[in-house]
Design an enzyme around this catalytic site. Structure first.
Site, PDB file in Angstrom:
ATOM      1  CB  THR A 143      -0.950  -0.008   1.216  1.00 41.69           C
ATOM      2  OG1 THR A 143      -1.787  -1.172   1.129  1.00 41.69           O
ATOM      3  CG2 THR A 143      -1.807   1.240   1.261  1.00 41.69           C
ATOM      4  CD  GLN A 190      -2.632 -11.430  -4.370  1.00 40.83           C
ATOM      5  OE1 GLN A 190      -2.231 -12.586  -4.348  1.00 40.83           O
ATOM      6  NE2 GLN A 190      -3.112 -10.838  -3.284  1.00 40.83           N
ATOM      7  CB  SER A 193       2.874  -7.055   0.289  1.00 39.37           C
ATOM      8  OG  SER A 193       2.483  -5.855   0.856  1.00 39.37           O
ATOM      9  CG  HIS A 232       1.475  -9.686   4.017  1.00 40.10           C
ATOM     10  ND1 HIS A 232       0.173 -10.080   4.016  1.00 40.10           N
ATOM     11  CD2 HIS A 232       1.489  -8.442   3.496  1.00 40.10           C
ATOM     12  CE1 HIS A 232      -0.585  -9.117   3.506  1.00 40.10           C
ATOM     13  NE2 HIS A 232       0.201  -8.114   3.190  1.00 40.10           N
ATOM     14  CB  CYS A 262      -9.279  -5.265   2.241  1.00 44.28           C
ATOM     15  SG  CYS A 262      -8.776  -5.582   0.563  1.00 44.28           S
TER      16      CYS A 262
HETATM   17  C1  LIG Z   1      -3.198  -6.469  -5.507  1.00 49.32           C
HETATM   18  C2  LIG Z   1      -2.982  -6.008  -4.097  1.00 49.32           C
HETATM   19  N1  LIG Z   1      -2.458  -4.766  -3.885  1.00 49.32           N
HETATM   20  C3  LIG Z   1      -2.252  -4.321  -2.627  1.00 49.32           C
HETATM   21  C4  LIG Z   1      -2.552  -5.092  -1.508  1.00 49.32           C
HETATM   22  C5  LIG Z   1      -2.269  -4.523  -0.121  1.00 49.32           C
HETATM   23  O1  LIG Z   1      -1.187  -5.201   0.477  1.00 49.32           O
HETATM   24  P1  LIG Z   1      -0.666  -4.647   1.928  1.00 49.32           P
HETATM   25  O2  LIG Z   1       0.465  -5.565   2.302  1.00 49.32           O
HETATM   26  O3  LIG Z   1      -1.844  -4.797   2.852  1.00 49.32           O
HETATM   27  O4  LIG Z   1      -0.247  -3.242   1.727  1.00 49.32           O
HETATM   28  C6  LIG Z   1      -3.104  -6.380  -1.689  1.00 49.32           C
HETATM   29  C7  LIG Z   1      -3.505  -7.226  -0.502  1.00 49.32           C
HETATM   30  N2  LIG Z   1      -4.669  -8.003  -0.817  1.00 49.32           N
HETATM   31  C8  LIG Z   1      -5.226  -8.829   0.246  1.00 49.32           C
HETATM   32  C9  LIG Z   1      -5.773  -7.993   1.373  1.00 49.32           C
HETATM   33  S1  LIG Z   1      -7.051  -6.944   0.824  1.00 49.32           S
HETATM   34  C10 LIG Z   1      -6.350  -9.749  -0.331  1.00 49.32           C
HETATM   35  O5  LIG Z   1      -7.005 -10.455   0.457  1.00 49.32           O
HETATM   36  O6  LIG Z   1      -6.496  -9.760  -1.563  1.00 49.32           O
HETATM   37  C11 LIG Z   1      -3.296  -6.846  -3.001  1.00 49.32           C
HETATM   38  O7  LIG Z   1      -3.806  -8.080  -3.228  1.00 49.32           O
END
Ligand SMILES: Cc1ncc(COP(=O)(O)O)c(CN[C@@H](CS)C(=O)O)c1O
Length: 399
Positions: A74, A180, A200, A202, A326
């Site tokens: 993010t 992704q 990200s 994680h 989310c």
């Molecule tokens: C394409 C994409 N771009 C940004 C984020 C955000 O990642 P963060 O580490 O939270 O900053 C995600 C995280 N999508 C999770 C949480 S909403 C999902 O369940 O799909 C993502 O998939």
């Protein structure tokens, strides 16, 4: 809690034990500030730069210094949008898609009320976007094109390298939102025209709270975070050393597991898909099944609520999500399903299964054992199903 079958890896992943092992020394042995010029700091600085090389290697970046560590995707997404506008004061348009994550969509809508014009690519019923439509939206006022490389809900893979070439031909800065895609599909940035890329840790078995932004050498850049010289003056703030070391190790492991994810894990995803389609009537596998990440399966179960399916799966210790993590609180169909035109009766009942290298065949078999009964029980309770089932079961229909 925390036990059972975890099939929500697009939301977040468990940290690989080898990542934890790599991180541990940087909590209470090598704890210096990387900016310090004494031994405690220099040892840590070397570790950060090794992690930078590991990340650059997974991304196929030409130079490790093209990697900026951030707190998450993010932050990386926001930085890409911010810098593209602040370095090109004569340009105030952004081109993106209706399928993006809120980190892009909400940032764009925040800016659209403040002098920025945002243009959105639409999607077809498979969730695909059209590079020709993309090119039509570009013009001399376009400060940034930001396109996700893979969709978090459906797994759709978009033609990002091709679209980056188109953007470059129009002198438009290109950002790939690749959360992704990194660690799931091969990425070789040096052979593309991509200017910036976000991801990200994680999502690929590193801890939550660490991410990175790739910025190609020669791309003009203004920091989002000011107040320090860290990251060569591009991202202020004392570095999160253990997490950076963990991200580096996770990227090294992701590279070594890429084949396994695209063979064994893909086969497990396909087995889950086939098992569902062959045992449960009135389901739609959403998204583009030929251009899809190997670990993701998004299925719409007509005439039942996704939330109810998740609750009953959870009773069996099975974790998945409806849409994305989310958006899981809202009962609205996800913006992705709406953009694809999935009918309401199906969009309400979508479940996203996302596997990882830790997923086993026994886990997939267990999901296939319990899911048909769950859906049948929910449909038996659904007036909507009972009103429609005669038409549905006998009809030869398209959704
Ligand atoms: C394409 C994409 N771009 C940004 C984020 C955000 O990642 P963060 O580490 O939270 O900053 C995600 C995280 N999508 C999770 C949480 S909403 C999902 O369940 O799909 C993502 O998939």
């Amino acid at each position: 809690v925390g036990k059972g079958i975890y099939l929500d890896n697009n939301a977040t992943t468990r940290i690989d034990p080898k990542v934890v092992e790599a991180m541990m020394p940087y909590f209470n042995t090598y704890y210096g500030n990387p900016s310090s010029q004494h031994g405690f700091g220099l040892a840590v600085d070397r570790a950060i730069n090794h992690a930078r090389e590991q990340v650059a290697d997974l991304l196929g970046a030409a130079h490790p210094d093209e990697i900026i560590f951030t707190s998450c995707a993010t932050e990386s997404d926001n930085t890409a949008i911010w810098t593209s506008l602040f370095t090109q004061k004569d340009k105030n348009e952004i081109v993106t898609t209706k399928l993006e994550h809120p980190a892009i969509l909400d940032t764009c809508s925040f800016l659209s009320g403040r002098g920025v014009e945002v243009k959105y690519l639409s999607a077809n019923h498979l969730g695909d976007i059209d590079p020709a439509e993309f090119e039509k939206l570009l013009n001399p006022k376009t400060a940034l094109a930001s396109i996700m490389w893979a969709n978090n809900e459906t797994g759709n893979i978009y033609p990002v390298p091709e679209m980056a070439e188109i953007a470059a031909a129009h002198n438009v800065v290109f950002h790939a939102a690749a959360v992704q895609a990194v660690g799931k599909i091969p990425i070789n940035l040096k052979d593309t025209k991509i200017n910036m890329l976000s991801f990200s840790g994680h999502k690929l078995h590193a801890p939550k709270g660490i991410g990175a932004l790739y910025v190609r050498r020669g791309t003009r850049f203004i920091p989002f975070m000011h107040g320090g010289h860290q990251e060569r003056g591009r991202r202020a703030g004392t570095e999160n050393v253990p997490y950076i070391v963990g991200l580096g190790m996770a990227c090294e492991l992701a590279k070594s597991h890429l084949d396994d994810l695209n063979t064994r894990v893909r086969a497990l995803r396909d087995k889950l898909e086939k098992g569902i389609v062959n045992t449960i009537p009135e389901v739609i596998v959403t998204g583009d099944k030929t251009h899809r990440t190997p670990n993701t399966l998004n299925v719409a179960f007509k005439f039942v609520e996704g939330e109810a399916i998740l609750l009953m799966l959870n009773e069996y210790g099975i974790a998945a999500s409806s849409g994305s993590a989310c958006s899981s609180e809202s009962l609205e169909p996800s913006h992705v399903m709406q953009a694809m035109g999935i009918p309401f009766s199906a969009a309400h009942g979508t479940i996203r299964f996302s596997l990882s290298r830790f997923t086993t065949e026994a886990e997939i078999d267990e999901v296939l054992r319990v899911l048909p009964g769950i859906i049948q029980r929910l449909r038996d309770m659904s007036p909507y199903w009972n009103e429609n089932k005669p038409k549905l079961i006998n009809a030869d229909h398209e959704f």
